[in-house]
Motif scaffolding. Structure first.
Motif: not given
Length: 263
Positions: A95-101, A238-245, A254-261
């Protein structure tokens, strides 16, 4: 031959010495382990060696993500030239055209070792691992993201918080903010969503699409730059929903960072 001589002879009998030696060795090992448990009750989450919650050898053997091979947009480990995670077809399904972050950085690949770290932290309640996880996250964030940035997180659902007794994302974010000397702010409300682990990619995005919301106060004074911290990125839902909100609440970027991918 009296009984004393017989006892002396039996005590030195070659047939009995190996058994007594093995018993002595086993006893010594048991005593050493017991002594180690007293001195070092902490054990490594991966190899179970006594001493630290994550030993130096296991830290060095984690499968680190190569920043120069990863996607500059979504942080997928092998997406520098052709990303399988944020191309038009995949995003359209979500449901995205591009990533929001603006960017997403992950420290290590999600494999047996990193998965064990996350399980011991979240499910076994070894909360001291939050500091180690945060160290890897802070090391993966490009310096250019940090100027004027605040650190935030997606709070655990109320059900997950009750089950674990703590908010795993908040503790990681707190340690990350401390390492980066950045302010920690809770900008998001706990999502009213189902557990993500058993859901497909499409279900994950649908599950969190409207479930993650910014706090009312964010609309009044939105920060210009935010880094959302998480433990594992699977699909990026999760990061997409958080960024959009956050963007809808007026946050600049908004940027995102995580331990593991997950690859």
């Amino acid at each position: 031959m009296d009984q004393g001589d017989r006892f002396k002879r039996d005590a030195g009998s070659p047939a009995l010495s190996p058994l007594r030696d093995e018993g002595a060795v086993a006893y010594a090992k048991a005593m050493a382990l017991s002594f180690a448990e007293v001195l070092w009750p902490t054990r490594c989450a991966i190899c179970d060696a006594p001493g630290e919650v994550l030993c130096e050898r296991c830290k060095g053997e984690l499968a680190f993500v190569d920043y120069w091979k990863s996607c500059p947009r979504c942080g997928a480990p092998w997406g520098m030239y052709q990303c399988t995670e944020c191309n038009a077809l995949v995003l359209q399904e979500a449901g995205y055209v591009r990533v929001p972050y603006r960017g997403l950085a992950c420290a290590v690949h999600f494999d047996d070792r990193s998965a064990q770290v996350v399980r011991v932290y979240k499910d076994a309640g070894e909360r001291r691992l939050a500091a180690d996880i945060a160290y890897f996250i802070a090391s993966a964030i490009p310096p250019g993201w940090l100027e004027g940035a605040a650190i935030t997180f997606v709070p655990a659902t109320r059900k997950a918080h009750r089950r674990r007794g703590f908010d795993h994302a908040e503790e990681i974010a707190r340690h990350t903010a401390g390492l980066l000397k950045a302010p920690l702010v809770q900008l998001l409300l706990p999502p009213d969503a189902h557990d993500q682990r058993a859901l497909s990619r499409k279900e994950r995005f649908a599950n969190l699409g409207a479930a993650v919301r910014a706090r009312r106060a964010v609309h009044l004074a939105p920060p210009q730059r935010v880094i959302v911290v998480d433990d594992v990125v699977t699909t990026g839902a999760t990061i997409s929903a958080a960024s959009r909100a956050l963007l809808d609440a007026g946050v600049g970027c908004v940027y995102g960072a995580a331990f593991a991918r997950v690859c």
